[in-house]
Design a protein around this motif. Structure first.
Motif, PDB file in Angstrom:
ATOM      1  N   LEU A  21     -42.245  38.530 -38.657  1.00  0.00           N
ATOM      2  CA  LEU A  21     -42.220  39.422 -39.818  1.00  0.00           C
ATOM      3  C   LEU A  21     -42.966  40.716 -39.519  1.00  0.00           C
ATOM      4  N   MET A  22     -44.087  40.619 -38.796  1.00  0.00           N
ATOM      5  CA  MET A  22     -44.831  41.829 -38.436  1.00  0.00           C
ATOM      6  C   MET A  22     -43.977  42.740 -37.557  1.00  0.00           C
ATOM      7  N   GLN A  23     -43.265  42.150 -36.583  1.00  0.00           N
ATOM      8  CA  GLN A  23     -42.392  42.953 -35.732  1.00  0.00           C
ATOM      9  C   GLN A  23     -41.227  43.529 -36.532  1.00  0.00           C
ATOM     10  N   SER A  24     -40.792  42.812 -37.562  1.00  0.00           N
ATOM     11  CA  SER A  24     -39.709  43.321 -38.407  1.00  0.00           C
ATOM     12  C   SER A  24     -40.166  44.553 -39.181  1.00  0.00           C
ATOM     13  N   ILE A  25     -41.437  44.557 -39.597  1.00  0.00           N
ATOM     14  CA  ILE A  25     -41.992  45.731 -40.271  1.00  0.00           C
ATOM     15  C   ILE A  25     -42.132  46.889 -39.291  1.00  0.00           C
ATOM     16  N   GLY A  26     -42.275  46.538 -37.990  1.00  0.00           N
ATOM     17  CA  GLY A  26     -42.390  47.567 -36.967  1.00  0.00           C
ATOM     18  C   GLY A  26     -43.724  47.585 -36.258  1.00  0.00           C
ATOM     19  N   PHE A  27     -44.573  46.561 -36.515  1.00  0.00           N
ATOM     20  CA  PHE A  27     -45.910  46.549 -35.934  1.00  0.00           C
ATOM     21  C   PHE A  27     -46.040  45.494 -34.840  1.00  0.00           C
ATOM     22  N   ASN A  28     -46.929  45.782 -33.893  1.00  0.00           N
ATOM     23  CA  ASN A  28     -47.259  44.842 -32.828  1.00  0.00           C
ATOM     24  C   ASN A  28     -48.279  43.846 -33.370  1.00  0.00           C
ATOM     25  N   PRO A  29     -47.906  42.586 -33.543  1.00  0.00           N
ATOM     26  CA  PRO A  29     -48.825  41.627 -34.179  1.00  0.00           C
ATOM     27  C   PRO A  29     -50.106  41.405 -33.395  1.00  0.00           C
ATOM     28  N   GLU A  30     -50.096  41.684 -32.096  1.00  0.00           N
ATOM     29  CA  GLU A  30     -51.306  41.483 -31.299  1.00  0.00           C
ATOM     30  C   GLU A  30     -52.422  42.438 -31.688  1.00  0.00           C
ATOM     31  N   MET A  31     -52.080  43.508 -32.396  1.00  0.00           N
ATOM     32  CA  MET A  31     -53.071  44.508 -32.791  1.00  0.00           C
ATOM     33  C   MET A  31     -53.704  44.199 -34.147  1.00  0.00           C
ATOM     34  N   PHE A  32     -53.332  43.070 -34.766  1.00  0.00           N
ATOM     35  CA  PHE A  32     -53.812  42.762 -36.110  1.00  0.00           C
ATOM     36  C   PHE A  32     -54.444  41.374 -36.142  1.00  0.00           C
ATOM     37  N   SER A  33     -55.485  41.240 -36.963  1.00  0.00           N
ATOM     38  CA  SER A  33     -56.065  39.927 -37.225  1.00  0.00           C
ATOM     39  C   SER A  33     -55.160  39.172 -38.195  1.00  0.00           C
ATOM     40  N   ARG A  34     -55.436  37.890 -38.403  1.00  0.00           N
ATOM     41  CA  ARG A  34     -54.648  37.110 -39.362  1.00  0.00           C
ATOM     42  C   ARG A  34     -54.744  37.738 -40.754  1.00  0.00           C
ATOM     43  N   ARG A  35     -55.944  38.126 -41.153  1.00  0.00           N
ATOM     44  CA  ARG A  35     -56.129  38.757 -42.460  1.00  0.00           C
ATOM     45  C   ARG A  35     -55.385  40.092 -42.522  1.00  0.00           C
TER      46      ARG A  35
END
Length: 710
Positions: free
Chosen positions: A201-215
């Protein structure tokens, strides 16, 4: 393509991860590599969902050759059919000469009551009065409000009748998915664990999930709840540059983003003069950008109608009451730090006065703390695979009629202290996150508890600020009981970070003074190996404030800004630094380290205005650009610490003395400015890299003057 060419193509493509492989395996044809949007966009000013619609038609694959061919096709389509405003006359000429031409443009339709016909206006092509048949409007009513991006065939037929426009609408197709297989979506979801699904879902929004915490990921996904939950009222206030409005303008063809200053009753709800419905009657989400601003003029009638709609999901049109299901989103910028707002006002402080009203605020279901959301940087964008935007938009839309708000009841019970309106806010957020994360309704106890706590926290943030505004309201215990009868309280993060400012105090109570070694995040200053600290084994005692001149020798160690400068700056609300040489990396780093020292020693709820008077780098445009970049990064970082940083560029001949002055009366003459340390090694294992006291000094002098006594 030859084997060598294939190798070159593969070398240029991003390395596909295990998750990307699984995404393509389980969702073939409805996912796309997210970095392709930039590759095809060029100077076409179109929403992402328009570009991804085209990429989904031609480049929804993990085969590099197919992707490259798809990109070429999409580029060709945009080149031939997308209408640039600057080329509108050329496109009109093409239509005239060919007799028919396909275009991509934003189309808005209005009803011409006098002629009893619907007429279309094309935003970029610049033509209007084009007749639209009634069946088209019945099939696509959103054409009447706000406009829709479409692929259209336009024909040209000129007559001698001056009343008729020569443009004829041959065909029109809104750019959005026509259908999807809901069962296939739910079945494919079962192939992902929760972490993988969130990352998809994060990649669908356009973001790299590795750059974000769970929160951090959950904050991004809460922004999707208005698309999946009917009549959901969301607010997000925070610093600039965190992407608050991006999803509502780019993510879905079912959302409409409007400027907060452009909101009117007729535009939003109903035009009583002609009975025409406004935006809430047609769109799933209506988002208000730039909503904050204390001095913004507001329409009292609009606020009253909005409050009624947000509470009752309906509004009046004359004697008729109309129901609607559009979710309302309010996003705006804050100009102060969280502790400052908590100490001096509340977290809704930036809202226009008419909306700074408990009755309105109580209708908000969730408050996203924008100060916790990272400012968007280039490396945060994804090059992995995600859903084609219009596909996930249709998925979310299809689930708006479902209700998952009771799924936690098998394990947990909300506090009886929570009112009906508080409960509604928690339930709607919980239901929305369930539909986004666990669309099949299946989740473990731990997963249910995670999103229940998150939902409670967001509503608690709203209610706690209302309690500050209306002191007559009773305190509420936010939390839940598990099946064993154990009570689980829920707190907001800012409540844990700034307890001295978060909770209401009686007017006759003295506010607790922040400890002298408070850090900018509200706790005590870190010691040992804490970042930015010059203390290795505990804080040093504050040095005696001196008047007069001191000299330091080259090669000397044991000196830091915390001892040399910061004690003289404590208590100042305005500080001016005059130093012509803040242009290179190490000089900018020196300034940032001084700012960190000031922040560690000030009350976290206070703000300091820090002004730098310096000179532009004269060594060429590239180095000047670097200087600008350094100072801009410092400005952004300082704002988080409650320091408002500003820069004034002076002519070189106008700066005679390097100095620091404060509104508390201190004037410090700096012989070398802030550039007092010799060049260090770049080794991360060198203590001097982290701690100033281990750095060798350049020879310099410093003079402390006090203009008046305390």
């Amino acid at each position: 393509m030859s084997e060598t060419e294939n190798e070159e193509a593969d070398a240029g493509a991003p390395q596909q991860s295990d998750l990307d492989f699984k995404i393509n395996l389980l969702f073939p044809g409805v996912v796309v590599r997210k970095d392709l949007v930039k590759a095809v966009k060029g100077n076409a000013i179109v929403p992402s969902y328009v570009l991804e619609y085209l990429l989904g038609q031609y480049a929804a694959s993990d085969d590099e050759a197919t992707i490259q061919a798809g990109i070429d096709t999409v580029r060709k389509i945009l080149a031939e059919h997308y209408v640039h405003r600057s080329e509108s006359e050329l496109v009109k000429s093409t239509i005239k000469e060919r007799g028919r031409h396909r275009i991509i443009d934003k189309v808005t339709v209005t009803l011409n009551e006098k002629a009893d016909v619907y007429e279309a206006e094309f935003a970029n092509l610049g033509i209007k009065g084009v007749i639209v048949d009634s069946p088209v409007i019945k099939a696509h009513p959103k054409l009447l409000v706000g406009g829709v991006w479409c692929i259209c065939d336009i024909e040209y037929f000129h007559t001698d009748d001056q009343r008729l426009v020569p443009w004829i609408l041959g065909s029109i197709k809104p750019i959005q998915l026509s259908k999807f297989d809901a069962d296939q979506y739910l079945e494919a979801r079962r192939g992902f664990n929760t972490e993988e699904w969130i990352d998809l879902l994060m990649q669908s929004i356009g973001f790299n999930p590795e750059m974000f915490s769970r929160r951090g990921k959950l904050f991004q996904l809460v922004r999707l709840i208005p698309f999946v939950e009917r009549n959901y009222n969301l607010v997000e206030l925070g610093p600039k540059g965190t992407g608050k409005s991006h999803i509502f303008s780019e993510f879905s063809p079912h959302g409409m983003l409007i400027s907060g200053g452009e909101v009117t009753v007729p535009k939003l709800f109903v035009n009583n003069s002609n009975g025409r419905l406004g935006l809430v009657g047609y769109w799933d989400v209506v988002a208000f950008d730039e909503f904050a601003g204390k001095k913004k003029r507001t329409d009292k009638a609009l606020v009253d109608i909005m409050k009624n709609y947000m509470a009752n999901k309906s509004f009046s049109r004359g004697v008729e009451t109309i129901g609607a299901e559009a979710s309302m989103v309010f996003v705006g910028n804050t100009s102060h730090t969280v502790p400052y707002m908590l100490k001096n006002s509340d977290l809704f402080d930036e809202l226009p006065e008419a909306y700074h009203d408990p009755a309105y605020l109580d209708r908000l279901h969730h408050y996203i703390p924008g100060w916790e959301v990272d400012i968007i940087r280039g490396e945060m964008f994804s090059a992995g695979y995600g859903f084609v935007v219009d596909y996930i938009a249709e998925v979310l839309k299809s689930m708006r009629s479902k209700d998952y708000s009771d799924r936690y009841l098998q394990y947990f019970t909300l506090s009886p202290d929570i009112s009906t309106r508080d409960r509604d806010g928690v339930h709607k957020t919980f239901s929305g996150l369930m539909k986004i994360l666990y669309p099949g309704g299946e989740a473990t106890r731990e997963e249910l508890e995670e999103i229940l706590r998150f939902a409670i926290e967001g509503r608690k943030r709203v209610k706690d600020q209302i309690l500050r505004i209306d002191s007559t309201m009773a305190e509420v215990k936010f939390g839940y009981l598990d099946n064993e009868g154990t009570w689980h309280p829920v707190a907001t993060l800012e409540e844990d970070e700034y307890p001295a400012y978060y909770h209401r105090v009686h007017e006759d109570a003295e506010p607790e003074e922040a400890p002298a070694d408070a850090d900018p995040l509200g706790g005590r200053a870190p010691s040992g190996d804490a970042a930015g600290s010059d203390e290795v084994a505990g804080p040093e005692p504050e040095p005696e404030l001196l008047h007069g001149h001191l000299e330091y020798q080259g090669g000397q160690r044991g000196v830091s800004y915390d001892a040399l400068l910061v004690p003289y700056l404590r208590g100042a609300s305005q500080i001016t630094i005059v130093d012509p040489y803040v242009r290179m990396f190490h000089q900018a780093r020196n300034l940032m380290e001084l700012i960190e020292g000031i922040a560690r020693r000030k009350d976290p709820a206070d703000e300091v205005a820090l002004k730098l008077v310096t000179v532009e780098n004269q060594d060429g445009p590239e180095k000047l650009q670097k200087q600008y970049e350094y100072l801009l990064q410092i400005k952004k970082s300082a704002a988080v610490l409650g320091i408002v940083f500003d820069v004034e560029f002076a002519e070189p001949h106008t700066i005679h003395d390097r100095s620091i002055t404060t509104d508390t009366g201190w004037r410090i003459l700096l012989g070398r400015g802030l550039d007092i340390f010799q060049r260090m090694s770049d080794s991360p294992f060198d203590l001097a890299t982290k701690y100033q006291k281990y750095r060798e000094l350049k020879a310099f002098g410093i003079t402390y003057l006090r203009d008046f006594d305390e």
